[in-house]
Write a protein that holds these residues in place. Sequence first.
Motif, PDB file in Angstrom:
ATOM      1  N   LYS A   1      45.651  45.402  45.985  1.00  0.00           N
ATOM      2  CA  LYS A   1      45.353  46.479  46.920  1.00  0.00           C
ATOM      3  C   LYS A   1      44.011  46.203  47.613  1.00  0.00           C
ATOM      4  O   LYS A   1      43.091  45.668  46.991  1.00  0.00           O
ATOM      5  N   HIS A   2      43.917  46.574  48.876  1.00  0.00           N
ATOM      6  CA  HIS A   2      42.608  46.635  49.512  1.00  0.00           C
ATOM      7  C   HIS A   2      41.837  47.766  48.846  1.00  0.00           C
ATOM      8  O   HIS A   2      42.441  48.719  48.318  1.00  0.00           O
ATOM      9  N   VAL A   3      40.490  47.696  48.887  1.00  0.00           N
ATOM     10  CA  VAL A   3      39.707  48.686  48.137  1.00  0.00           C
ATOM     11  C   VAL A   3      38.475  49.120  48.933  1.00  0.00           C
ATOM     12  O   VAL A   3      37.758  48.304  49.495  1.00  0.00           O
ATOM     13  N   LEU A   4      38.244  50.428  48.923  1.00  0.00           N
ATOM     14  CA  LEU A   4      37.024  51.042  49.448  1.00  0.00           C
ATOM     15  C   LEU A   4      36.366  51.766  48.283  1.00  0.00           C
ATOM     16  O   LEU A   4      36.976  52.660  47.685  1.00  0.00           O
ATOM     17  N   VAL A   5      35.123  51.392  47.942  1.00  0.00           N
ATOM     18  CA  VAL A   5      34.457  51.899  46.745  1.00  0.00           C
ATOM     19  C   VAL A   5      33.257  52.757  47.129  1.00  0.00           C
ATOM     20  O   VAL A   5      32.387  52.310  47.883  1.00  0.00           O
ATOM     21  N   GLU A   6      33.193  53.969  46.588  1.00  0.00           N
ATOM     22  CA  GLU A   6      32.051  54.839  46.860  1.00  0.00           C
ATOM     23  C   GLU A   6      30.760  54.239  46.288  1.00  0.00           C
ATOM     24  O   GLU A   6      30.782  53.392  45.406  1.00  0.00           O
ATOM     25  N   LYS A   7      29.641  54.727  46.830  1.00  0.00           N
ATOM     26  CA  LYS A   7      28.322  54.305  46.371  1.00  0.00           C
ATOM     27  C   LYS A   7      28.005  54.956  45.016  1.00  0.00           C
ATOM     28  O   LYS A   7      28.451  56.086  44.796  1.00  0.00           O
ATOM     29  N   PRO A   8      27.235  54.304  44.172  1.00  0.00           N
ATOM     30  CA  PRO A   8      26.844  52.910  44.240  1.00  0.00           C
ATOM     31  C   PRO A   8      28.038  51.999  43.910  1.00  0.00           C
ATOM     32  O   PRO A   8      28.858  52.344  43.052  1.00  0.00           O
ATOM     33  N   PHE A   9      28.116  50.889  44.571  1.00  0.00           N
ATOM     34  CA  PHE A   9      29.274  50.002  44.462  1.00  0.00           C
ATOM     35  C   PHE A   9      29.588  49.679  43.007  1.00  0.00           C
ATOM     36  O   PHE A   9      30.696  49.926  42.519  1.00  0.00           O
ATOM     37  N   THR A  10      28.610  49.140  42.305  1.00  0.00           N
ATOM     38  CA  THR A  10      28.669  48.947  40.848  1.00  0.00           C
ATOM     39  C   THR A  10      27.261  49.172  40.307  1.00  0.00           C
ATOM     40  O   THR A  10      26.304  49.274  41.065  1.00  0.00           O
ATOM     41  N   LEU A  11      27.138  49.211  38.998  1.00  0.00           N
ATOM     42  CA  LEU A  11      25.826  49.396  38.374  1.00  0.00           C
ATOM     43  C   LEU A  11      25.154  48.069  38.067  1.00  0.00           C
ATOM     44  O   LEU A  11      23.946  48.038  37.815  1.00  0.00           O
ATOM     45  N   GLN A  12      25.925  46.982  38.079  1.00  0.00           N
ATOM     46  CA  GLN A  12      25.383  45.669  37.728  1.00  0.00           C
ATOM     47  C   GLN A  12      25.765  44.631  38.775  1.00  0.00           C
ATOM     48  O   GLN A  12      26.867  44.668  39.329  1.00  0.00           O
ATOM     49  N   SER A  13      24.854  43.695  39.018  1.00  0.00           N
ATOM     50  CA  SER A  13      25.074  42.659  40.031  1.00  0.00           C
ATOM     51  C   SER A  13      26.255  41.762  39.697  1.00  0.00           C
ATOM     52  O   SER A  13      27.034  41.382  40.584  1.00  0.00           O
ATOM     53  N   ASP A  14      26.393  41.403  38.419  1.00  0.00           N
ATOM     54  CA  ASP A  14      27.488  40.507  38.058  1.00  0.00           C
ATOM     55  C   ASP A  14      28.844  41.182  38.285  1.00  0.00           C
ATOM     56  O   ASP A  14      29.826  40.513  38.658  1.00  0.00           O
ATOM     57  N   GLN A  15      28.916  42.489  38.100  1.00  0.00           N
ATOM     58  CA  GLN A  15      30.156  43.213  38.380  1.00  0.00           C
ATOM     59  C   GLN A  15      30.475  43.176  39.875  1.00  0.00           C
ATOM     60  O   GLN A  15      31.630  42.978  40.266  1.00  0.00           O
ATOM     61  N   ALA A  16      29.470  43.378  40.696  1.00  0.00           N
ATOM     62  CA  ALA A  16      29.682  43.367  42.149  1.00  0.00           C
ATOM     63  C   ALA A  16      30.160  42.000  42.625  1.00  0.00           C
ATOM     64  O   ALA A  16      31.105  41.898  43.415  1.00  0.00           O
ATOM     65  N   ARG A  17      29.516  40.949  42.136  1.00  0.00           N
ATOM     66  CA  ARG A  17      29.929  39.588  42.531  1.00  0.00           C
ATOM     67  C   ARG A  17      31.364  39.306  42.084  1.00  0.00           C
ATOM     68  O   ARG A  17      32.150  38.702  42.825  1.00  0.00           O
ATOM     69  N   GLU A  18      31.702  39.745  40.881  1.00  0.00           N
ATOM     70  CA  GLU A  18      33.057  39.530  40.365  1.00  0.00           C
ATOM     71  C   GLU A  18      34.099  40.205  41.253  1.00  0.00           C
ATOM     72  O   GLU A  18      35.152  39.621  41.551  1.00  0.00           O
ATOM     73  N   LEU A  19      33.817  41.421  41.682  1.00  0.00           N
ATOM     74  CA  LEU A  19      34.777  42.134  42.528  1.00  0.00           C
ATOM     75  C   LEU A  19      34.976  41.432  43.864  1.00  0.00           C
ATOM     76  O   LEU A  19      36.114  41.299  44.350  1.00  0.00           O
ATOM     77  N   PHE A  20      33.905  40.981  44.492  1.00  0.00           N
ATOM     78  CA  PHE A  20      34.044  40.281  45.770  1.00  0.00           C
ATOM     79  C   PHE A  20      34.786  38.944  45.598  1.00  0.00           C
ATOM     80  O   PHE A  20      35.598  38.561  46.449  1.00  0.00           O
ATOM     81  N   GLU A  21      34.519  38.249  44.509  1.00  0.00           N
ATOM     82  CA  GLU A  21      35.239  36.997  44.246  1.00  0.00           C
ATOM     83  C   GLU A  21      36.726  37.259  44.032  1.00  0.00           C
ATOM     84  O   GLU A  21      37.580  36.505  44.523  1.00  0.00           O
ATOM     85  N   LEU A  22      37.038  38.331  43.321  1.00  0.00           N
ATOM     86  CA  LEU A  22      38.435  38.689  43.071  1.00  0.00           C
ATOM     87  C   LEU A  22      39.123  39.076  44.377  1.00  0.00           C
ATOM     88  O   LEU A  22      40.272  38.676  44.624  1.00  0.00           O
TER      89      LEU A  22
END
Length: 316
Positions: free
Chosen positions: A90-111
């Motif tokens: 699915k495409h995804v739109l995530v409310e702020k804050p995107f994630t609480l941790q940088s590694d989580q944010a990078r993982e989501l964009f890579e996925l």
Amino acid sequence: MNKIRYGIISTAQIVPRFVEGVNQSRYGEVTAIASRTINKAEELAETLGIAKAYGNYQDLCQDEEIDIVYVATYNKGHYAAAKMALQHNKHVLVEKPFTLQSDQARELFELAEARGCFLMEAQKAVFLPISLQIKKAIQQNKIGKVRWLESITAYPSVEHISWFYSIEAGGGALHGSGSYPIQYMQFLLDQPIIDFNGTMTRTKASTDEQCNVALQFENQVLGTIFISVKLDIPSKMIIYGEKGRIEIPYFWKAQQATLYNEQGQKEELVAEFASEFVFEVDHVNECIQRGLVESPVMTKRLTLSTVQLVEQMYAQ
């Protein structure tokens, strides 16, 4: 043009206003909503005229009639819900804050990139018509070279947020409201943040009730962000240039702003609307229709740098 079909994860307070924005958009429609309990989902679905309700998030993500999932859970839940949606293509739109941790944010964009899915942090402020007028005025040198930006956000009523004082859940003033000014300033300037520091008032076992963040951008521009849930004062952003300033009350939902030139003359900027969310939704719909996996406005870089800044502030 085919409709972009939205599924919503959460029955949070923001959801009705977001649904209104989708309903007013050119190509969006909300087809389903999910909560952790079916009763809540069914109740809000009936109120908002949404066809389908689910009692868990996975069933919504498996729905083949949904194109994009809007994640509006409590802050800590953003990562898991977004990851689940992406794993179901699915495409995804995530409310702020995107994630609480940088590694989580990078993982989501890579996925998202690996799955060919569009992924964006919800940031309605940068898509508002008044924001575009303000940015154009800055580019046209109407206030001269920008030297300082000041943001004040006061949100004195947080009792309804049961997890606000839990740092583990992603509570706190900076988590709650920091993304808006951090990203809005960079959008207006087209400049990244190159240095930052700040202070918070917090108890050892809880999270911040007030924070003050000092920012440095490129080209000798400074910024100050103050966020408080203890004061009831006007929220606004002021952009100071060498020849004047622009004042924006409640910039994240603004319909007007005032430009003062060096002679003290005022110019009113006005852009009225019925829904503050519709412009963001129209942008998301266009990106999906174009086959993009990243917004050219609310970019991956902007989100990752913000998550990292906030994470480092709390680590201090």
